[in-house]
Design a protein around this motif. Structure first.
Motif, PDB file in Angstrom:
ATOM      1  N   SER A   1      -6.186  -5.726  -8.607  1.00  0.00           N
ATOM      2  CA  SER A   1      -5.750  -5.638  -7.206  1.00  0.00           C
ATOM      3  C   SER A   1      -6.840  -5.058  -6.316  1.00  0.00           C
ATOM      4  O   SER A   1      -6.839  -5.288  -5.107  1.00  0.00           O
ATOM      5  CB  SER A   1      -4.473  -4.790  -7.093  1.00  0.00           C
ATOM      6  OG  SER A   1      -4.735  -3.425  -7.327  1.00  0.00           O
TER       7      SER A   1
ATOM      8  N   ILE B   1      -7.228  -5.990  -2.526  1.00  0.00           N
ATOM      9  CA  ILE B   1      -6.442  -5.337  -1.482  1.00  0.00           C
ATOM     10  C   ILE B   1      -7.156  -5.430  -0.136  1.00  0.00           C
ATOM     11  O   ILE B   1      -8.374  -5.251  -0.039  1.00  0.00           O
ATOM     12  CB  ILE B   1      -6.166  -3.859  -1.865  1.00  0.00           C
ATOM     13  CG1 ILE B   1      -5.153  -3.255  -0.910  1.00  0.00           C
ATOM     14  CG2 ILE B   1      -7.443  -3.047  -1.942  1.00  0.00           C
ATOM     15  CD1 ILE B   1      -4.611  -1.913  -1.384  1.00  0.00           C
ATOM     16  N   ARG B   2      -6.413  -5.736   0.907  1.00  0.00           N
ATOM     17  CA  ARG B   2      -7.003  -6.063   2.197  1.00  0.00           C
ATOM     18  C   ARG B   2      -7.336  -4.815   2.996  1.00  0.00           C
ATOM     19  O   ARG B   2      -6.629  -3.806   2.936  1.00  0.00           O
ATOM     20  CB  ARG B   2      -6.051  -6.954   3.009  1.00  0.00           C
ATOM     21  CG  ARG B   2      -5.782  -8.305   2.363  1.00  0.00           C
ATOM     22  CD  ARG B   2      -4.677  -9.057   3.095  1.00  0.00           C
ATOM     23  NE  ARG B   2      -4.434 -10.367   2.508  1.00  0.00           N
ATOM     24  CZ  ARG B   2      -3.696 -10.570   1.401  1.00  0.00           C
ATOM     25  NH1 ARG B   2      -3.144  -9.527   0.782  1.00  0.00           N
ATOM     26  NH2 ARG B   2      -3.529 -11.780   0.932  1.00  0.00           N
TER      27      ARG B   2
ATOM     28  N   ASN C   1      -4.595  -2.449   4.907  1.00  0.00           N
ATOM     29  CA  ASN C   1      -3.716  -1.717   3.996  1.00  0.00           C
ATOM     30  C   ASN C   1      -4.397  -0.427   3.535  1.00  0.00           C
ATOM     31  O   ASN C   1      -3.743   0.567   3.245  1.00  0.00           O
ATOM     32  CB  ASN C   1      -3.361  -2.576   2.783  1.00  0.00           C
ATOM     33  CG  ASN C   1      -2.480  -3.757   3.145  1.00  0.00           C
ATOM     34  OD1 ASN C   1      -1.744  -3.706   4.125  1.00  0.00           O
ATOM     35  ND2 ASN C   1      -2.562  -4.830   2.368  1.00  0.00           N
ATOM     36  N   VAL C   2      -5.726  -0.468   3.443  1.00  0.00           N
ATOM     37  CA  VAL C   2      -6.529   0.728   3.167  1.00  0.00           C
ATOM     38  C   VAL C   2      -7.724   0.714   4.113  1.00  0.00           C
ATOM     39  O   VAL C   2      -8.067  -0.324   4.679  1.00  0.00           O
ATOM     40  CB  VAL C   2      -7.028   0.758   1.700  1.00  0.00           C
ATOM     41  CG1 VAL C   2      -5.865   0.911   0.733  1.00  0.00           C
ATOM     42  CG2 VAL C   2      -7.852  -0.484   1.369  1.00  0.00           C
TER      43      VAL C   2
ATOM     44  N   LYS D   1     -11.420   1.320   0.366  1.00  0.00           N
ATOM     45  CA  LYS D   1     -11.573   0.052  -0.361  1.00  0.00           C
ATOM     46  C   LYS D   1     -12.798   0.109  -1.277  1.00  0.00           C
ATOM     47  O   LYS D   1     -12.742  -0.283  -2.452  1.00  0.00           O
ATOM     48  CB  LYS D   1     -11.711  -1.093   0.648  1.00  0.00           C
ATOM     49  CG  LYS D   1     -12.188  -2.431   0.075  1.00  0.00           C
ATOM     50  CD  LYS D   1     -11.140  -3.134  -0.727  1.00  0.00           C
ATOM     51  CE  LYS D   1     -11.629  -4.518  -1.141  1.00  0.00           C
ATOM     52  NZ  LYS D   1     -10.663  -5.240  -1.978  1.00  0.00           N
TER      53      LYS D   1
ATOM     54  N   ASP E   1      -1.338  -6.891  -4.179  1.00  0.00           N
ATOM     55  CA  ASP E   1      -2.050  -5.686  -3.754  1.00  0.00           C
ATOM     56  C   ASP E   1      -1.314  -4.407  -4.112  1.00  0.00           C
ATOM     57  O   ASP E   1      -1.900  -3.324  -4.067  1.00  0.00           O
ATOM     58  CB  ASP E   1      -2.272  -5.718  -2.235  1.00  0.00           C
ATOM     59  CG  ASP E   1      -3.268  -6.801  -1.829  1.00  0.00           C
ATOM     60  OD1 ASP E   1      -3.916  -7.366  -2.729  1.00  0.00           O
ATOM     61  OD2 ASP E   1      -3.386  -7.068  -0.622  1.00  0.00           O
ATOM     62  N   PHE E   2      -0.050  -4.509  -4.449  1.00  0.00           N
ATOM     63  CA  PHE E   2       0.753  -3.305  -4.727  1.00  0.00           C
ATOM     64  C   PHE E   2       0.972  -3.104  -6.225  1.00  0.00           C
ATOM     65  O   PHE E   2       1.962  -2.498  -6.654  1.00  0.00           O
ATOM     66  CB  PHE E   2       2.094  -3.400  -3.998  1.00  0.00           C
ATOM     67  CG  PHE E   2       1.950  -3.566  -2.508  1.00  0.00           C
ATOM     68  CD1 PHE E   2       1.637  -2.480  -1.708  1.00  0.00           C
ATOM     69  CD2 PHE E   2       2.070  -4.821  -1.917  1.00  0.00           C
ATOM     70  CE1 PHE E   2       1.474  -2.638  -0.332  1.00  0.00           C
ATOM     71  CE2 PHE E   2       1.908  -4.980  -0.549  1.00  0.00           C
ATOM     72  CZ  PHE E   2       1.613  -3.885   0.245  1.00  0.00           C
TER      73      PHE E   2
END
Length: 471
Positions: free
Chosen positions: A49, A217-218, A221-222, A227, A293-294
């Motif tokens: 992820s 993960i985009r 979102n972080v 990242k 992503d989660f």
């Protein structure tokens, strides 16, 4: 050298210090798989992820190829000189000492001690989390999810430590082969459960939808900085999944000959790397497809799945049993290292050599070395106490640090340096330059992975209270 009894030579190998070795491709492979397919496989979905569909598979294939290549170099250094009749190097440190000298061997020993102590600590924390997950999953089930089910991990760590004190008294690494087979069954059990639940979750989505993206993960979102750190930590996590070279020489020392031990060991490495890479790839892909992503940091204890709770209990029980044995597979290397040093330096001391004789009615009296009993017990107690102090650390952060720190010296640097010296590869020839470039590139990757995991460790320190559980 001590004179052997008449007729004893036929029962000993060529080093005249051990009974004939009986290990095969399958027992050696079992030891390796026990060490490699650990609880880290359950965090691969999280690593996917962070890196995404494009980078994560590439990283796994690169690590697997690199590990196979350097492991093959190391197996060629089991005997000094002739590969069939040369002097045996029975431990990793023996191979380093006989080729690189005492100073580098001492450095290797210090790193090895710290790494194996870290492994013992990480396994204790991970086992307690799995034991707590069993308790919490039952609690969630009976309360219908209304109870937070917060419990302390301290009793579970102490219980794990007590069992390890008992198991650590097994005298010889070669006596663990049947335990390794049991551990392999357990690792395949919980890996299969996690894999099956992931497939079920993917199949349960509309139109069999695969989650995730090419880059992981985009941003949004972080933060961009987060990242980068998480991607670096994922590199450390994947590195830890292949950090097993430290046990290779010890495993090779259990193999019978003929054929030459290196020949058998290369087959065992080929089989074990192929099996583990398939498992890692399949687990990472299915877990990422299921959660995107989660993805939780651990598929079984992160409660990505809640039901069927009994199946999760079986899987987490298998994790605990596997960690019980894997702890011993690693720590017996350290036990042997310390006990060999003590016997060489303090061989005249009764504390080092004296044995306790325990009479057992109807059986041969049981003999046990006092030093072994005391020092191994103290080691397990210290590892358990440190684990209780470090339980605030996210296991992924600890795994990432251990993987990044252990991968480069044990899987890359020492195997390459030992191979160069033993094979007398001339400086500045094409092969020498290529091996040095490979070593330098891997050092850079290991530093990057360690920095990401260390950043996570500092984040875990916020609000730290000794012996307090965060679950």
């Amino acid at each position: 050298m001590d004179v052997l009894p008449r007729g004893a030579c036929g029962r000993f190998d060529d080093d005249l210090r051990r009974l004939k070795r009986t290990g095969t491709v399958w027992t050696a492979g079992a030891h390796i798989i026990t060490a490699v397919i650990g609880f880290g496989v359950l965090s691969l979905a999280w690593a996917f992820s962070q890196l995404g569909w494009l980078a994560a598979p590439i990283v796994i294939f690169l690590y697997s190829f690199l590990t196979y290549y350097t492991s093959s170099l190391l197996t060629a250094c089991y005997r000094s000189g002739d590969p069939k009749t040369g002097r045996r190097n029975s431990t990793y440190m023996d191979a380093v000492r006989s080729n690189l000298g005492g100073v580098k061997a001492n450095i290797c020993g210090v790193i090895q001690f710290l790494y194996l102590f870290g492994v013992a600590t990480g396994y204790t924390i991970a086992a307690s989390i799995s034991m707590m997950a069993i308790k919490r999953s039952n609690c969630f089930h009976h309360s219908g999810g209304e109870n937070g089910c917060h419990i302390s991990s301290n009793p579970y760590m102490i219980l794990f430590g007590v069992v390890q004190v008992i198991l650590s008294q097994i005298p010889d690494f070669s006596q663990l082969r049947w335990f390794s087979i049991v551990a392999d069954v357990m690792s395949f059990t919980y890996s299969t459960v996690a894999l099956g639940l992931g497939i079920y979750k993917v199949a349960g989505t509309s139109q069999f939808h695969f989650r995730g993206s090419l880059t992981g993960i985009r941003i949004g979102n972080v933060t961009p900085a987060r990242k980068i750190w998480m991607c670096l930590q994922a590199l450390g996590n994947i590195a830890s999944a292949y950090c097993y070279s430290i046990i290779l020489i010890d495993v090779q020392d259990t193999i019978r000959s003929p054929p030459p031990e290196a020949e058998t060991m290369k087959k065992a490495i080929r089989v074990s790397v192929a099996v583990t890479t398939f498992f890692y790839m399949f687990h990472g892909c299915i877990g990422y497809a299921a959660f995107g992503d989660f993805a939780p940091r651990n598929l079984l204890t992160g409660f990505g799945f809640y039901n069927p709770f009994w199946l999760l209990d079986i899987a987490n029980t298998a994790v605990v049993i596997h960690l019980l044995v894997a702890y011993q597979v690693y720590c017996h290397l350290l036990f042997a290292l310390v006990e060999k040093f003590a016997s060489e330096k303090f061989g005249a001391s009764q504390f080092i050599t004296k044995e306790i004789i325990v009479p057992i009615p109807g059986f041969t009296p049981y003999k046990h070395n006092i030093f072994r009993l005391v020092w191994r017990t103290i080691f397990v107690i210290l590892a358990t106490i440190i684990s209780m102090l470090l339980q605030f650390v996210n296991v992924n952060d600890l795994v990432g640090i251990l993987g990044a720190v252990g991968f480069w010296p044990f899987t890359v640097y020492f195997p390459i340096e030992v191979y160069i010296v033993q094979q007398k590869i001339p400086k500045w020839c094409a092969r020498w330059v290529g091996l040095k470039i490979l070593c330098g590139a891997c050092l850079f990757i290991s530093i990057a992975g360690a920095s990401g995991s260390f950043a996570g460790f500092l984040h875990d320190l916020k609000g730290y209270k000794p012996f307090e559980t965060r679950y």
